[in-house]
Design a protein around this motif. Structure first.
Motif, PDB file in Angstrom:
ATOM      1  N   GLU A   1      12.651  37.107  13.020  1.00  0.00           N
ATOM      2  CA  GLU A   1      12.654  37.593  11.644  1.00  0.00           C
ATOM      3  C   GLU A   1      13.368  38.989  11.687  1.00  0.00           C
ATOM      4  OE1 GLU A   1       8.491  36.530   9.479  1.00  0.00           O
ATOM      5  OE2 GLU A   1       8.307  37.221  11.408  1.00  0.00           O
ATOM      6  N   ALA A   2      13.179  39.675  12.781  1.00  0.00           N
ATOM      7  CA  ALA A   2      13.786  41.213  12.476  1.00  0.00           C
ATOM      8  C   ALA A   2      15.179  40.985  12.743  1.00  0.00           C
ATOM      9  CB  ALA A   2      13.311  41.811  13.801  1.00  0.00           C
TER      10      ALA A   2
ATOM     11  N   MET B   1       6.087  45.698  11.899  1.00  0.00           N
ATOM     12  CA  MET B   1       5.900  45.931  10.490  1.00  0.00           C
ATOM     13  C   MET B   1       7.344  46.384   9.626  1.00  0.00           C
ATOM     14  SD  MET B   1       2.333  47.629   9.946  1.00  0.00           S
ATOM     15  CE  MET B   1       0.721  46.590  10.112  1.00  0.00           C
ATOM     16  N   VAL B   2       7.791  45.953   8.571  1.00  0.00           N
ATOM     17  CA  VAL B   2       8.969  46.544   7.891  1.00  0.00           C
ATOM     18  C   VAL B   2       8.495  46.855   6.570  1.00  0.00           C
ATOM     19  CG1 VAL B   2      11.311  45.797   7.143  1.00  0.00           C
ATOM     20  CG2 VAL B   2      10.232  44.929   9.072  1.00  0.00           C
ATOM     21  N   LEU B   3       8.823  48.064   6.252  1.00  0.00           N
ATOM     22  CA  LEU B   3       8.840  48.871   4.866  1.00  0.00           C
ATOM     23  C   LEU B   3      10.075  49.544   4.269  1.00  0.00           C
ATOM     24  CD1 LEU B   3       6.631  52.098   5.350  1.00  0.00           C
ATOM     25  CD2 LEU B   3       7.181  50.637   7.382  1.00  0.00           C
TER      26      LEU B   3
ATOM     27  N   ILE C   1      16.223  52.089  11.263  1.00  0.00           N
ATOM     28  CA  ILE C   1      16.717  51.808   9.803  1.00  0.00           C
ATOM     29  C   ILE C   1      17.781  50.784   9.966  1.00  0.00           C
ATOM     30  CG2 ILE C   1      17.994  52.960   7.927  1.00  0.00           C
ATOM     31  CD1 ILE C   1      15.270  53.816   8.551  1.00  0.00           C
ATOM     32  N   LEU C   2      17.233  49.543   9.280  1.00  0.00           N
ATOM     33  CA  LEU C   2      18.070  48.384   9.040  1.00  0.00           C
ATOM     34  C   LEU C   2      19.343  48.444   8.377  1.00  0.00           C
ATOM     35  CD1 LEU C   2      14.863  46.001   9.025  1.00  0.00           C
ATOM     36  CD2 LEU C   2      16.257  46.729  11.097  1.00  0.00           C
ATOM     37  N   THR C   3      19.342  49.421   7.537  1.00  0.00           N
ATOM     38  CA  THR C   3      20.199  49.405   6.278  1.00  0.00           C
ATOM     39  C   THR C   3      21.219  50.716   6.330  1.00  0.00           C
ATOM     40  OG1 THR C   3      18.500  50.448   4.825  1.00  0.00           O
ATOM     41  CG2 THR C   3      19.073  48.135   4.456  1.00  0.00           C
TER      42      THR C   3
ATOM     43  N   ALA D   1      13.057  49.890   6.924  1.00  0.00           N
ATOM     44  CA  ALA D   1      12.684  50.724   8.159  1.00  0.00           C
ATOM     45  C   ALA D   1      11.873  49.636   9.011  1.00  0.00           C
ATOM     46  CB  ALA D   1      11.833  51.796   8.027  1.00  0.00           C
ATOM     47  N   LEU D   2      12.179  49.296   9.964  1.00  0.00           N
ATOM     48  CA  LEU D   2      11.382  48.457  11.112  1.00  0.00           C
ATOM     49  C   LEU D   2      10.711  49.420  11.926  1.00  0.00           C
ATOM     50  CD1 LEU D   2      10.785  45.725  12.538  1.00  0.00           C
ATOM     51  CD2 LEU D   2      12.764  45.945  13.738  1.00  0.00           C
ATOM     52  N   VAL D   3       9.147  49.067  11.840  1.00  0.00           N
ATOM     53  CA  VAL D   3       8.492  50.065  12.714  1.00  0.00           C
ATOM     54  C   VAL D   3       8.886  49.437  14.377  1.00  0.00           C
ATOM     55  CG1 VAL D   3       6.213  50.971  13.552  1.00  0.00           C
ATOM     56  CG2 VAL D   3       6.932  50.347  11.039  1.00  0.00           C
TER      57      VAL D   3
END
Length: 445
Positions: A180-181, A387-389, A427-429, A418-420
């Motif tokens: 998923e990540a 977790m992703v937020l 930071i995915l973006t 943000a993926l913990v």
């Protein structure tokens, strides 16, 4: 691990949790097709819970799982092969090929569901379903249970308990696995490239919908299947409307453009917001408020790490925002006073984060489940790796007589995903600039 093995492993995790609760039968439907108008349907998108467990993308399908103390079995109900319909609507797996390809124990035609479900539910202690999610499905479940209860005279019992399967799946989906990540990382890269394209394309005199077209083109060109949500392309005062959707106004020299837009890739959403000057150069007032929002985001990102609570990034961002509002004359008094009174909500009225995953506002409780207390009395969820937020502070200043004129109709939001991780967050973006000088340099180029 193959993708279908990942879905099978998720079904096993669900079965293990069902077993802990005494076992029973789980029923998870995919989403129905929805008509847009007359003979035209909306583009089909499967149900997230169903896809999470199956990887199966066709409509008219359901997953049934029977679990007891010693074993579990997965059963797919799906559309039958139909050569004539495939000419019009496209290829179908059919039950047998779907069973083989997606790793189910059994598969049957979807039209056989009502016939077979009473026998599948008979003498099972509980039914795990989406309680109250759909009135039609609730009615269907009642019909199945009534058919089982009608056999009570011959010693067959209906399930005595109903358990919300979504609540179990919410906890599973909240923490992303490596697969998923990886998908979300790629979705973030695609969305970042689209924002870079939009920055380079923007000029005074263009319309918001022209910039939206640049975004959508880049999403699809790079392989994303859908926008993750309706794109917000908001120039000038439109940026002060949080969920602006019209995307029809002309972009004017001297205004800011706020873009909140991102793609969905292989069932997973990204979510990016950037704000930049239409002309390519920030005014002094725009730059002042922009730097406040950027500093607030940096403070929130620093607090996004294992062991922090879900609310810690929000609190960090709000404190920086309030100090900036005071420094630039939007608020008077002290930071603590503004926080206590809530006066800052005139300019910042939403929260800093939400979960992100298969849905752009993803599932999962924001407070610790099972903790003592009710509602707001429960402690905030503790962040854990996987977790992703989103991290998305903002400032929105509508024109008003009591505010400095240079700040009128400025709306600014900066958002990243943000993926913990074990040591903090990823930071995915990050592929799209957000420092004011970097944005200006990109637009000049």
């Amino acid at each position: 691990m193959q993708v279908n093995d990942i879905h099978a492993a998720r079904r096993e995790r669900l079965a293990a949790r069902m077993r802990e609760l005494g076992g029973g039968v789980a029923v998870v439907f995919t989403a129905p097709e929805v008509m847009r108008n007359r003979d035209s349907d909306y583009p089909y998108r499967w149900d997230s819970y169903f896809y999470y467990l199956t990887g199966f993308q066709e409509p008219e399908a359901a997953l049934v799982m029977r679990v007891d103390a010693h074993a579990s079995e997965s059963i797919l109900f799906c559309r039958e092969k139909n050569v004539e319909r495939e000419i019009w609507d496209g290829w179908r797996h059919g039950p047998e090929l779907a069973r083989e390809r997606f790793g189910f124990d059994h598969a049957h035609p979807f039209t056989a569901l009502d016939e077979k479900m009473p026998a599948l539910l008979a003498d099972r202690p509980a039914v795990f379903c989406a309680l109250g999610a759909d009135g039609a499905l609730d009615a269907r479940l009642r019909q199945w249970l009534a058919a089982v209860r009608a056999q009570a005279r011959v010693g067959i019992a209906a399930p005595a308990a109903a358990i919300d399967v979504h609540a179990i799946l919410d906890e599973m989906r909240l923490v992303k696995d490596a697969h998923e990540a990886a998908v979300m990382r790629r979705a973030g890269e695609i969305s970042a490239a689209a924002h870079v394209r939009a920055m380079r394309a923007t000029r005074p005199g263009m319309h918001e919908h022209e910039i939206e077209a640049e975004l959508l083109y880049e999403f699809r060109r790079r392989g994303a299947q859908f926008p993750a949500y309706g794109s917000i392309v908001a120039g000038g005062r439109n940026a002060c409307v949080l969920h602006y959707r019209e995307n029809s106004s002309q972009l004017r020299d001297g205004e800011l453009l706020l873009i909140d837009a991102a793609c969905e890739l292989d069932g997973y959403a990204s979510d990016i917001t950037r704000t930049f000057p239409v002309s390519g150069h920030f005014s002094a007032e725009q730059r002042a408020l922009y730097d406040v929002v950027l500093a607030a985001q940096a403070a929130a990102i620093e607090r996004t790490r294992p062991g922090s609570s879900f609310n810690d990034p929000h609190e960090a961002a709000v404190r920086v925002l309030v100090q900036g509002m005071i420094d630039h004359g939007l608020l008077a008094g002290s930071v603590d006073g503004a926080l206590e009174s809530g006066s800052f909500r005139r300019f910042y009225m939403h929260r800093t984060s939400h979960w992100l995953g298969m849905d752009v506002h993803d599932c999962g409780e924001y407070r610790e489940p099972g903790a003592s207390g009710a509602g707001d009395a429960r402690p905030w969820r503790v962040l854990r790796p996987g977790m992703v937020l989103t991290i998305e502070p903002g400032i929105y200043v509508q024109a008003a007589d009591d505010l400095p004129a240079g700040f009128h109709n400025i709306g600014i939001r900066i958002e990243d995903d943000a993926l913990v991780t074990e040591g903090g967050c990823e930071i995915l973006t990050g592929g799209v600039p957000k420092a004011a000088g970097e944005i200006e340099a990109l637009m000049r180029g």
